[in-house]
Design a protein around this motif. Structure first.
Motif, PDB file in Angstrom:
ATOM      1  N   PHE A  24     105.171   4.878  14.311  1.00 27.62           N
ATOM      2  CA  PHE A  24     103.941   5.553  13.928  1.00 27.62           C
ATOM      3  C   PHE A  24     103.918   5.726  12.418  1.00 27.62           C
ATOM      4  O   PHE A  24     104.931   5.592  11.755  1.00 27.62           O
ATOM      5  N   GLU A  25     102.728   6.033  11.919  1.00 26.46           N
ATOM      6  CA  GLU A  25     102.523   6.168  10.479  1.00 26.46           C
ATOM      7  C   GLU A  25     102.000   7.562  10.187  1.00 26.46           C
ATOM      8  O   GLU A  25     101.098   8.059  10.872  1.00 26.46           O
ATOM      9  N   ILE A  26     102.536   8.203   9.164  1.00 20.74           N
ATOM     10  CA  ILE A  26     102.044   9.501   8.725  1.00 20.74           C
ATOM     11  C   ILE A  26     100.912   9.252   7.742  1.00 20.74           C
ATOM     12  O   ILE A  26     101.099   8.620   6.708  1.00 20.74           O
ATOM     13  N   LEU A  27      99.720   9.739   8.094  1.00 21.40           N
ATOM     14  CA  LEU A  27      98.550   9.518   7.243  1.00 21.40           C
ATOM     15  C   LEU A  27      98.370  10.628   6.211  1.00 21.40           C
ATOM     16  O   LEU A  27      97.981  10.368   5.078  1.00 21.40           O
ATOM     17  N   ARG A  28      98.618  11.871   6.628  1.00 21.04           N
ATOM     18  CA  ARG A  28      98.348  13.008   5.739  1.00 21.04           C
ATOM     19  C   ARG A  28      99.327  14.125   6.028  1.00 21.04           C
ATOM     20  O   ARG A  28      99.665  14.391   7.177  1.00 21.04           O
ATOM     21  N   ILE A  29      99.802  14.788   4.961  1.00 20.56           N
ATOM     22  CA  ILE A  29     100.663  15.965   5.075  1.00 20.56           C
ATOM     23  C   ILE A  29      99.962  17.099   4.347  1.00 20.56           C
ATOM     24  O   ILE A  29      99.701  17.009   3.146  1.00 20.56           O
ATOM     25  N   GLU A  30      99.660  18.160   5.078  1.00 17.60           N
ATOM     26  CA  GLU A  30      98.982  19.307   4.473  1.00 17.60           C
ATOM     27  C   GLU A  30      99.848  20.548   4.666  1.00 17.60           C
ATOM     28  O   GLU A  30     100.082  20.991   5.787  1.00 17.60           O
ATOM     29  N   PRO A  31     100.352  21.138   3.564  1.00 20.02           N
ATOM     30  CA  PRO A  31     101.161  22.350   3.712  1.00 20.02           C
ATOM     31  C   PRO A  31     100.286  23.557   4.043  1.00 20.02           C
ATOM     32  O   PRO A  31      99.209  23.730   3.482  1.00 20.02           O
TER      33      PRO A  31
ATOM     34  N   GLN B  54      92.838   7.672  17.935  1.00 24.66           N
ATOM     35  CA  GLN B  54      94.226   7.960  18.279  1.00 24.66           C
ATOM     36  C   GLN B  54      94.995   8.685  17.172  1.00 24.66           C
ATOM     37  O   GLN B  54      96.218   8.639  17.149  1.00 24.66           O
ATOM     38  N   ILE B  55      94.320   9.337  16.248  1.00 22.55           N
ATOM     39  CA  ILE B  55      95.005  10.090  15.193  1.00 22.55           C
ATOM     40  C   ILE B  55      95.302  11.481  15.733  1.00 22.55           C
ATOM     41  O   ILE B  55      94.397  12.211  16.117  1.00 22.55           O
ATOM     42  N   SER B  56      96.570  11.836  15.735  1.00 23.68           N
ATOM     43  CA  SER B  56      97.008  13.136  16.235  1.00 23.68           C
ATOM     44  C   SER B  56      97.485  13.987  15.075  1.00 23.68           C
ATOM     45  O   SER B  56      98.074  13.478  14.119  1.00 23.68           O
TER      46      SER B  56
ATOM     47  N   VAL C 224     105.581  27.924   1.915  1.00 21.50           N
ATOM     48  CA  VAL C 224     105.107  27.000   2.939  1.00 21.50           C
ATOM     49  C   VAL C 224     105.703  27.414   4.280  1.00 21.50           C
ATOM     50  O   VAL C 224     106.920  27.482   4.441  1.00 21.50           O
ATOM     51  N   ALA C 225     104.833  27.703   5.239  1.00 20.36           N
ATOM     52  CA  ALA C 225     105.277  28.113   6.572  1.00 20.36           C
ATOM     53  C   ALA C 225     105.247  26.940   7.545  1.00 20.36           C
ATOM     54  O   ALA C 225     106.123  26.812   8.396  1.00 20.36           O
ATOM     55  N   TYR C 226     104.209  26.100   7.429  1.00 25.91           N
ATOM     56  CA  TYR C 226     104.031  24.966   8.331  1.00 25.91           C
ATOM     57  C   TYR C 226     103.520  23.775   7.545  1.00 25.91           C
ATOM     58  O   TYR C 226     103.021  23.901   6.442  1.00 25.91           O
ATOM     59  N   TYR C 227     103.614  22.613   8.178  1.00 22.22           N
ATOM     60  CA  TYR C 227     102.968  21.414   7.680  1.00 22.22           C
ATOM     61  C   TYR C 227     102.089  20.868   8.793  1.00 22.22           C
ATOM     62  O   TYR C 227     102.548  20.763   9.934  1.00 22.22           O
ATOM     63  N   ASP C 228     100.836  20.566   8.472  1.00 21.42           N
ATOM     64  CA  ASP C 228      99.990  19.845   9.404  1.00 21.42           C
ATOM     65  C   ASP C 228     100.142  18.363   9.066  1.00 21.42           C
ATOM     66  O   ASP C 228      99.818  17.924   7.969  1.00 21.42           O
ATOM     67  N   VAL C 229     100.641  17.618  10.028  1.00 15.50           N
ATOM     68  CA  VAL C 229     100.971  16.209   9.819  1.00 15.50           C
ATOM     69  C   VAL C 229     100.054  15.382  10.688  1.00 15.50           C
ATOM     70  O   VAL C 229     100.058  15.517  11.899  1.00 15.50           O
ATOM     71  N   SER C 230      99.232  14.511  10.047  1.00 16.33           N
ATOM     72  CA  SER C 230      98.349  13.611  10.787  1.00 16.33           C
ATOM     73  C   SER C 230      99.093  12.302  11.012  1.00 16.33           C
ATOM     74  O   SER C 230      99.595  11.689  10.056  1.00 16.33           O
ATOM     75  N   VAL C 231      99.144  11.873  12.276  1.00 16.86           N
ATOM     76  CA  VAL C 231      99.950  10.731  12.672  1.00 16.86           C
ATOM     77  C   VAL C 231      99.067   9.703  13.369  1.00 16.86           C
ATOM     78  O   VAL C 231      98.234  10.062  14.192  1.00 16.86           O
ATOM     79  N   LYS C 232      99.276   8.437  13.033  1.00 19.50           N
ATOM     80  CA  LYS C 232      98.574   7.350  13.718  1.00 19.50           C
ATOM     81  C   LYS C 232      99.647   6.461  14.362  1.00 19.50           C
ATOM     82  O   LYS C 232     100.488   5.893  13.677  1.00 19.50           O
ATOM     83  N   PRO C 233      99.602   6.339  15.708  1.00 17.27           N
ATOM     84  CA  PRO C 233     100.612   5.512  16.384  1.00 17.27           C
ATOM     85  C   PRO C 233     100.437   4.028  16.097  1.00 17.27           C
ATOM     86  O   PRO C 233      99.449   3.564  15.679  1.00 17.27           O
TER      87      PRO C 233
END
Length: 131
Positions: free
Chosen positions: A107-114, A67-69, A122-131
């Motif tokens: 939800f919890e933010i697991l990882r932030i990747e610029p 369930q990690i999005s 920095v144009a975007y952030y890829d944010v990994s989220v676990k509900p």
């Protein structure tokens, strides 16, 4: 009492002639309301800052096992491009506002990747989220 009610009705329907003292009092009351109401009544009409918040600026990129999005968040939605606790908080609020499935839940933010764009910004952030 009947005279008072008649006066209220005449003021409400603006039936006094110009030049009468009742007309002048009504005009002064309207001018005072227009001038002083912003100071007395807090309308909370502040302009929005930044780009409009829309779901197009936060998009779902990947759903992994467990369930990690992973969401891609446009960096223009955030004020600071430096990774700080405030950045994580701002990303959490932005994802919660813009993703329908995460609005009511926790939800919890697991990882932030610029993701860097042209010029190294920095144009975007890829944010990994676990509900």
């Amino acid at each position: 009492m009947k005279t008072l009610w008649r006066g209220i009705v005449r003021v409400a329907f603006w039936s006094y002639e110009r030049g009468t003292w009742q007309y002048d009092v009504a005009v002064v009351a309207i001018v005072l309301f227009v001038l002083f109401s912003p100071r007395l009544i807090h309308f909370n009409d502040q302009p929005s800052v930044g780009p409009p918040q829309s779901q197009a600026l936060v998009e779902l990129r990947d759903v992994a096992t467990g369930q990690i999005s992973t969401y891609r968040v446009d960096a223009r939605l955030l004020a600071s491009p430096v990774r700080t606790p405030e950045l994580e908080h701002d990303l959490h609020e932005t994802v919660q506002k813009n993703v329908e499935d995460l609005r009511n839940g926790r939800f919890e933010i697991l990882r932030i990747e610029p993701i860097r764009g042209e010029g190294g910004t920095v144009a975007y952030y890829d944010v990994s989220v676990k509900p």
